[in-house]
Design a protein around this motif. Structure first.
Motif, PDB file in Angstrom:
ATOM      1  N   ILE A  91       0.866  -1.185   0.000  1.00 61.52           N
ATOM      2  CA  ILE A  91       0.000   0.000   0.000  1.00 61.52           C
ATOM      3  C   ILE A  91       0.900   1.231   0.000  1.00 61.52           C
ATOM      4  CG2 ILE A  91      -1.893   1.200   1.143  1.00 61.52           C
ATOM      5  CD1 ILE A  91      -2.519  -1.708   0.197  1.00 61.52           C
ATOM      6  N   ILE A  92       0.743   2.080  -1.024  1.00 61.85           N
ATOM      7  CA  ILE A  92       1.592   3.268  -1.157  1.00 61.85           C
ATOM      8  C   ILE A  92       0.709   4.509  -1.209  1.00 61.85           C
ATOM      9  CG2 ILE A  92       3.355   4.406  -2.562  1.00 61.85           C
ATOM     10  CD1 ILE A  92       3.993   1.646  -3.770  1.00 61.85           C
ATOM     11  N   PRO A  93       0.723   5.348  -0.175  1.00 60.20           N
ATOM     12  CA  PRO A  93      -0.050   6.591  -0.236  1.00 60.20           C
ATOM     13  C   PRO A  93       0.424   7.484  -1.377  1.00 60.20           C
ATOM     14  CG  PRO A  93       0.615   6.112   2.016  1.00 60.20           C
ATOM     15  CD  PRO A  93       1.368   5.160   1.130  1.00 60.20           C
ATOM     16  N   THR A  94      -0.516   8.148  -2.030  1.00 57.10           N
ATOM     17  CA  THR A  94      -0.224   9.079  -3.117  1.00 57.10           C
ATOM     18  C   THR A  94      -0.822  10.439  -2.761  1.00 57.10           C
ATOM     19  OG1 THR A  94      -2.242   8.502  -4.309  1.00 57.10           O
ATOM     20  CG2 THR A  94      -0.258   7.212  -4.807  1.00 57.10           C
ATOM     21  N   LYS A  95      -0.650  11.403  -3.619  1.00 63.71           N
ATOM     22  CA  LYS A  95      -1.132  12.755  -3.332  1.00 63.71           C
ATOM     23  C   LYS A  95      -2.636  12.792  -3.082  1.00 63.71           C
ATOM     24  CE  LYS A  95      -1.291  17.456  -5.190  1.00 63.71           C
ATOM     25  NZ  LYS A  95      -0.942  18.345  -6.339  1.00 63.71           N
ATOM     26  N   ASN A  96      -3.400  12.015  -3.853  1.00 60.23           N
ATOM     27  CA  ASN A  96      -4.862  12.054  -3.762  1.00 60.23           C
ATOM     28  C   ASN A  96      -5.487  10.759  -3.256  1.00 60.23           C
ATOM     29  OD1 ASN A  96      -5.121  14.721  -4.829  1.00 60.23           O
ATOM     30  ND2 ASN A  96      -4.699  13.876  -6.863  1.00 60.23           N
ATOM     31  N   GLY A  97      -4.690   9.879  -2.696  1.00 59.76           N
ATOM     32  CA  GLY A  97      -5.243   8.612  -2.227  1.00 59.76           C
ATOM     33  C   GLY A  97      -4.144   7.606  -1.988  1.00 59.76           C
ATOM     34  N   HIS A  98      -4.260   6.423  -2.623  1.00 61.21           N
ATOM     35  CA  HIS A  98      -3.203   5.439  -2.456  1.00 61.21           C
ATOM     36  C   HIS A  98      -3.227   4.428  -3.601  1.00 61.21           C
ATOM     37  CE1 HIS A  98      -6.706   3.439  -0.569  1.00 61.21           C
ATOM     38  NE2 HIS A  98      -6.093   2.291  -0.765  1.00 61.21           N
ATOM     39  N   LYS A  99      -2.090   3.760  -3.769  1.00 60.36           N
ATOM     40  CA  LYS A  99      -1.950   2.719  -4.782  1.00 60.36           C
ATOM     41  C   LYS A  99      -1.759   1.386  -4.074  1.00 60.36           C
ATOM     42  CE  LYS A  99       1.907   2.647  -7.193  1.00 60.36           C
ATOM     43  NZ  LYS A  99       2.917   3.011  -8.216  1.00 60.36           N
ATOM     44  N   ARG A 100      -2.366   0.332  -4.656  1.00 59.28           N
ATOM     45  CA  ARG A 100      -2.217  -1.014  -4.120  1.00 59.28           C
ATOM     46  C   ARG A 100      -1.582  -1.915  -5.166  1.00 59.28           C
ATOM     47  NH1 ARG A 100      -8.474  -1.713  -2.191  1.00 59.28           N
ATOM     48  NH2 ARG A 100      -8.594   0.160  -0.867  1.00 59.28           N
ATOM     49  N   ILE A 101      -0.557  -2.630  -4.741  1.00 58.35           N
ATOM     50  CA  ILE A 101       0.098  -3.618  -5.598  1.00 58.35           C
ATOM     51  C   ILE A 101      -0.055  -4.978  -4.916  1.00 58.35           C
ATOM     52  CG2 ILE A 101       2.260  -4.359  -6.661  1.00 58.35           C
ATOM     53  CD1 ILE A 101       3.192  -1.400  -6.409  1.00 58.35           C
ATOM     54  N   HIS A 102      -0.635  -5.926  -5.620  1.00 55.80           N
ATOM     55  CA  HIS A 102      -0.854  -7.255  -5.054  1.00 55.80           C
ATOM     56  C   HIS A 102      -0.166  -8.315  -5.905  1.00 55.80           C
ATOM     57  CE1 HIS A 102      -4.033  -5.386  -2.650  1.00 55.80           C
ATOM     58  NE2 HIS A 102      -4.618  -4.978  -3.762  1.00 55.80           N
ATOM     59  N   VAL A 103       0.592  -9.162  -5.253  1.00 59.72           N
ATOM     60  CA  VAL A 103       1.131 -10.364  -5.898  1.00 59.72           C
ATOM     61  C   VAL A 103       0.384 -11.541  -5.275  1.00 59.72           C
ATOM     62  CG1 VAL A 103       3.146 -11.784  -6.345  1.00 59.72           C
ATOM     63  CG2 VAL A 103       3.371  -9.285  -6.260  1.00 59.72           C
ATOM     64  N   ILE A 104      -0.365 -12.262  -6.125  1.00 57.28           N
ATOM     65  CA  ILE A 104      -1.270 -13.303  -5.643  1.00 57.28           C
ATOM     66  C   ILE A 104      -0.821 -14.649  -6.201  1.00 57.28           C
ATOM     67  CG2 ILE A 104      -3.671 -14.112  -5.620  1.00 57.28           C
ATOM     68  CD1 ILE A 104      -4.390 -11.087  -6.311  1.00 57.28           C
ATOM     69  N   LYS A 105      -0.585 -15.592  -5.311  1.00 55.98           N
ATOM     70  CA  LYS A 105      -0.269 -16.964  -5.721  1.00 55.98           C
ATOM     71  C   LYS A 105      -1.468 -17.827  -5.337  1.00 55.98           C
ATOM     72  CE  LYS A 105       4.717 -16.382  -5.161  1.00 55.98           C
ATOM     73  NZ  LYS A 105       5.944 -16.838  -4.450  1.00 55.98           N
ATOM     74  N   SER A 106      -2.112 -18.388  -6.360  1.00 52.32           N
ATOM     75  CA  SER A 106      -3.364 -19.098  -6.120  1.00 52.32           C
ATOM     76  C   SER A 106      -3.340 -20.508  -6.689  1.00 52.32           C
ATOM     77  CB  SER A 106      -4.531 -18.321  -6.749  1.00 52.32           C
ATOM     78  OG  SER A 106      -5.754 -19.003  -6.546  1.00 52.32           O
ATOM     79  N   LYS A 107      -3.956 -21.420  -5.971  1.00 56.99           N
ATOM     80  CA  LYS A 107      -4.141 -22.784  -6.458  1.00 56.99           C
ATOM     81  C   LYS A 107      -5.466 -22.935  -7.202  1.00 56.99           C
ATOM     82  CE  LYS A 107      -1.380 -25.059  -2.849  1.00 56.99           C
ATOM     83  NZ  LYS A 107      -1.399 -26.069  -1.744  1.00 56.99           N
ATOM     84  N   TYR A 108      -6.239 -21.833  -7.238  1.00 54.74           N
ATOM     85  CA  TYR A 108      -7.563 -21.907  -7.844  1.00 54.74           C
ATOM     86  C   TYR A 108      -7.752 -20.762  -8.844  1.00 54.74           C
ATOM     87  CZ  TYR A 108      -7.755 -23.532  -2.961  1.00 54.74           C
ATOM     88  OH  TYR A 108      -7.460 -24.089  -1.754  1.00 54.74           O
ATOM     89  N   ASP A 109      -8.640 -20.998  -9.799  1.00 55.11           N
ATOM     90  CA  ASP A 109      -9.186 -19.900 -10.587  1.00 55.11           C
ATOM     91  C   ASP A 109     -10.307 -19.275  -9.759  1.00 55.11           C
ATOM     92  OD1 ASP A 109      -7.543 -20.413 -12.774  1.00 55.11           O
ATOM     93  OD2 ASP A 109      -8.975 -21.817 -13.665  1.00 55.11           O
ATOM     94  N   CYS A 110     -10.290 -17.980  -9.600  1.00 60.23           N
ATOM     95  CA  CYS A 110     -11.299 -17.323  -8.766  1.00 60.23           C
ATOM     96  C   CYS A 110     -11.413 -15.851  -9.175  1.00 60.23           C
ATOM     97  CB  CYS A 110     -10.967 -17.447  -7.286  1.00 60.23           C
ATOM     98  SG  CYS A 110      -9.371 -16.745  -6.803  1.00 60.23           S
ATOM     99  N   ILE A 111     -12.217 -15.116  -8.440  1.00 63.69           N
ATOM    100  CA  ILE A 111     -12.423 -13.691  -8.689  1.00 63.69           C
ATOM    101  C   ILE A 111     -11.896 -12.906  -7.476  1.00 63.69           C
ATOM    102  CG2 ILE A 111     -14.136 -11.864  -9.031  1.00 63.69           C
ATOM    103  CD1 ILE A 111     -13.872 -13.690 -11.425  1.00 63.69           C
ATOM    104  N   ALA A 112     -11.206 -11.783  -7.734  1.00 62.05           N
ATOM    105  CA  ALA A 112     -10.760 -10.881  -6.669  1.00 62.05           C
ATOM    106  C   ALA A 112     -11.281  -9.479  -6.943  1.00 62.05           C
ATOM    107  CB  ALA A 112      -9.244 -10.873  -6.569  1.00 62.05           C
ATOM    108  N   HIS A 113     -11.813  -8.856  -5.925  1.00 63.12           N
ATOM    109  CA  HIS A 113     -12.329  -7.499  -6.032  1.00 63.12           C
ATOM    110  C   HIS A 113     -11.448  -6.582  -5.177  1.00 63.12           C
ATOM    111  CE1 HIS A 113     -16.093  -9.205  -7.674  1.00 63.12           C
ATOM    112  NE2 HIS A 113     -16.015 -10.087  -6.687  1.00 63.12           N
ATOM    113  N   ASP A 114     -10.791  -5.626  -5.806  1.00 61.96           N
ATOM    114  CA  ASP A 114     -10.034  -4.614  -5.065  1.00 61.96           C
ATOM    115  C   ASP A 114     -10.995  -3.451  -4.836  1.00 61.96           C
ATOM    116  OD1 ASP A 114      -7.785  -3.843  -3.750  1.00 61.96           O
ATOM    117  OD2 ASP A 114      -6.538  -3.556  -5.537  1.00 61.96           O
ATOM    118  N   THR A 115     -11.389  -3.246  -3.593  1.00 60.58           N
ATOM    119  CA  THR A 115     -12.523  -2.368  -3.309  1.00 60.58           C
ATOM    120  C   THR A 115     -12.093  -1.042  -2.687  1.00 60.58           C
ATOM    121  OG1 THR A 115     -12.874  -3.336  -1.102  1.00 60.58           O
ATOM    122  CG2 THR A 115     -14.010  -4.368  -2.956  1.00 60.58           C
ATOM    123  N   GLY A 116     -12.882  -0.021  -2.975  1.00 60.58           N
ATOM    124  CA  GLY A 116     -12.649   1.304  -2.426  1.00 60.58           C
ATOM    125  C   GLY A 116     -13.489   1.550  -1.186  1.00 60.58           C
TER     126      GLY A 116
END
Length: 553
Positions: free
Chosen positions: A465-490
C-alpha cells in the motif's frame, strides 16, 4: 438541538449538554436506584451486570461535575442510594459477588473515580456498616482474575480509592497490575492493549486515561510512576492529534466505537489534570469540534437515550460486550467539568489543530496517517493476533480507514452485498467471500506498507500500500491454487453520491474492470445505505500481479 449549547465553550455549555444527555435517564433507574434499565438487547454478561453498567457509566461525567462545584439533588440522591443498595448483600438490588473476568470490574473504575473525586457525597454520608459493605464489594476485584489488558488498571484504581478512604486495600495486586501496564508500553506514548496486542482507542481512553487518573491521586505517594504516566501522555497527545479530522470527527478504527465521543476524552482528562501535550486552546478545539460533530448525528433515540451504533443506531457493528448502557462510556469526555467555573480554561477561545504533516508514519501505532482536504485516512499494517472480538477483521484488517467514509462490517460471507467488503481485497471462491484477516507479517515504512496474508488455504497474497497525493496505490502479488475472482474495493460511499467525485478506482495493471457494489443496508458505520466502487480481477492458478489506484477526493 444539542449542538446549540456548544457555541462558546463555557462550563455552563458543557453542563447543559451533560444534562441534555443524562436527564432522559432519570425515569429508568430501578426502584432502589442501583440499576438502569434502558433497553432490551443483551450482552454476554448477566442482565443485573448490564443494569449496573448503565448505573455506573454516567458517573464519568457526574463525578467531575459535582467535584467542580455542580449541584443536582436528583442525581446526588440516585447515586448515593444506588451505591448503598448495590453493595448491601441484603438488598434485592445487591450487585452480587463477582467471578473471574467479571464485567462489574469494568464498572468499578467509574465508581472508584467517583469515590476519589466526591467522597463527601458517596462516602461521608454512609454509616459504618454501609461503608464496610461498599469497601467489601469493591474488594471483590482483589479476589479474582482480571483480563490481561487495560482491565488491570481497574485493580489499580479500586485499590487507590480504598486507600484514599482508609479501608483495607491490596498493595501487592496494585503493584503487579502496574508492572503489567508498564509491560504494555511501546515508545513515544503508545501502548498495546495487553494480550489483545492491538493499538486502538483503548490507548487514549483506557491506558492513558487511567494513568493520568493515577497521577492525579497518587503524585504524592508514588511520584516516580505518576511522573512517568504524565510524560507518556505528553508524548502520546502530540501524535494522537493525527487521528482527528478538520470537521471534528475522529478515526473510526478498532473496537468499542459505540463509545463515540469518548474518542476525545484523553484530551479532556489532560485538561482536568493540567497536562499539556498540546496548547490548551488546541485541545479545547479538538473537544469542541468533536462534540459538535457527534451532536449533529442521529445517535439518540426518540426518548433521548444514547443508542448502540456509530453515526446511527446499528447493532450490526457492536461487540458482544455492548449492553444498552454501554454507550455512556462516552461521558468520559466530560472530565473537564472537574475545573470550576472560574478556571481560565473556560475563557480560552478554541483553536484549530496545529499544522500537521499531510503524511505521517506513526511507527508505534503501526500505521501511516494521511490528510486530504481536512479528512483523515489511516493505513494500518494489519493484525497479527487471532480473532478476539466481534468483527475483528473489519475493525483492524482493512487497507484503509477514513474519517469521511468509516468502514463496513459483514452481515455474512455468502454474497458480496452481505459481505460489504470495502477497502480490502475480497476473493470470491467456493461460494463465499474471503478477505484479509490475520496477517502472516507486515512492515510499516515511511512511505508504504507491505503485508503477507492468506484469505483461505491455497491463496497467498503480498500487498503493498503506497499513499499518493490524492489517495493510495495497491500492488498485489497473488499466488493461487484456484481460478477465482478478486475485487479490489474502495471506500463505501453514500448511495446518492457521485462516486467518481468521492472514490475513483483505476486499474493500472491486470485484467480489471470497474464495477459498483450495492452493499446491504446498515453495513457501514457512517452511512446506512452505501455503494462500494471496485476493480474486479480474474485470478488464475499460479502467480498473478495486479495494481489498483484509489483516489479519494
Amino acid at each position: 438541538m444539542m449542538n446549540d449549547v456548544l457555541n462558546i465553550g463555557s462550563r455552563s455549555d458543557f453542563v447543559t449538554l451533560m444534562f441534555q444527555i443524562l436527564n432522559p435517564l432519570k425515569p429508568y433507574y430501578t426502584k432502589e436506584k442501583a440499576g438502569l434499565k434502558i433497553g432490551y438487547t443483551s450482552a454476554h454478561y448477566e442482565e443485573k451486570s448490564a443494569q449496573m453498567e448503565g448505573f455506573s457509566r454516567p458517573l464519568w461525567a457526574l463525578a467531575p461535575f459535582f467535584a467542580g462545584g455542580g449541584k443536582d439533588d436528583a442525581f446526588d440522591e440516585i447515586y448515593r442510594n444506588g451505591i448503598i443498595a448495590g453493595t448491601n448483600p441484603k438488598s434485592p438490588e445487591y450487585w452480587g459477588k463477582c467471578h473471574d473476568y467479571d464485567q462489574r470490574f469494568v464498572e468499578m473504575a467509574a465508581i472508584s473515580f467517583s469515590l476519589l473525586l466526591i467522597p463527601d457525597k458517596l462516602w461521608a454520608p454512609l454509616t459504618d456498616q454501609q461503608k464496610g459493605d461498599f469497601a467489601d464489594w469493591l474488594n471483590e476485584i482483589n479476589r479474582h482474575e482480571c483480563c490481561s489488558c487495560n482491565w488491570m488498571f481497574f485493580k489499580v484504581m479500586v485499590n487507590v480509592a480504598l486507600q484514599s478512604v482508609g479501608m483495607p486495600y491490596d498493595q501487592k495486586q496494585m503493584d503487579e497490575s502496574l508492572d503489567f501496564i508498564d509491560s504494555c508500553y511501546r515508545e513515544n506514548g503508545w501502548y498495546v492493549d495487553g494480550d489483545n496486542g492491538q493499538v486502538d482507542y483503548y490507548v487514549p481512553f483506557g491506558m492513558h486515561y487511567y494513568g493520568i487518573m493515577y497521577a492525579m491521586f497518587m503524585k504524592e505517594i508514588d511520584p516516580v510512576r505518576s511522573e512517568r504516566f504524565i510524560e507518556r501522555a505528553k508524548l502520546f497527545g502530540k501524535e494522537f492529534a493525527y487521528w482527528f479530522a478538520q470537521d471534528g470527527s475522529a478515526l473510526p478504527y478498532g473496537r468499542s466505537l459505540t463509545y463515540r465521543f469518548a474518542q476525545c476524552s484523553f484530551y479532556s482528562i489532560c485538561i482536568a489534570a493540567g497536562i499539556e501535550p498540546l496548547p490548551k486552546a488546541v485541545m479545547k478545539g479538538i473537544i469542541m469540534r468533536h462534540l459538535r460533530y457527534w451532536m449533529e448525528k442521529p445517535i439518540f433515540d426518540n426518548a433521548g437515550i444514547l443508542t448502540i451504533g456509530y453515526c446511527y443506531p446499528n447493532l450490526s457493528m457492536s461487540e458482544s460486550y455492548n449492553a444498552p448502557g454501554s454507550p455512556y462510556w462516552s461521558m468520559k469526555t466530560f472530565a473537564v467539568l472537574l475545573l470550576d467555573e472560574n478556571n481560565e480554561f473556560w475563557k480560552i477561545k478554541e483553536e484549530k489543530l496545529p499544522e500537521l504533516d499531510n503524511l505521517k508514519c506513526i511507527r508505534y501505532a503501526d500505521m501511516i496517517v494521511q490528510r486530504i482536504n481536512g479528512a483523515v485516512t489511516a493505513y494500518p499494517g494489519g493484525r497479527l493476533i487471532e480473532h478476539q472480538h466481534t468483527h475483528t477483521e473489519e475493525k483492524y484488517s482493512k487497507y484503509a480507514y477514513s474519517t469521511k467514509y468509516g468502514f463496513s462490517v459483514m452481515h455474512s460471507q455468502v454474497t458480496m452485498a452481505e459481505a460489504a467488503p470495502d477497502s480490502t481485497l475480497a476473493f470470491e471462491v467456493f461460494g463465499h467471500v474471503f478477505v484479509r484477516a490475520q496477517a502472516h507479517d507486515f512492515k510499516v515504512m515511511e512511505d508504504r506498507i507491505i503485508s503477507n496474508w492468506s484469505p483461505i488455504e491455497g491463496i497467498d497474497v503480498c500487498s503493498t500500500i503506497i499513499p499518493t497525493k490524492n489517495g493510495h496505490k495497491r500492488i498485489h502479488v497473488i499466488k493461487s491454487k484456484y481460478d477465482c475472482i478478486a475485487h479490489d474495493t474502495g471506500f463505501a460511499v453514500p448511495i446518492d453520491s457521485d462516486i467518481d467525485q468521492e472514490c475513483k478506482m483505476i486499474c493500472i495493471d491486470g485484467n480489471g474492470k470497474n464495477e459498483i457494489l450495492k452493499a446491504d443496508p446498515n453495513t457501514n458505520l457512517i452511512a446506512s445505505k452505501t455503494v462500494i466502487p471496485m476493480i474486479t480481477y480474474e485470478i488464475h492458478k499460479g502467480e498473478n500481479y495486479i495494481e489498483t489506484m484509489i483516489e479519494n477526493m
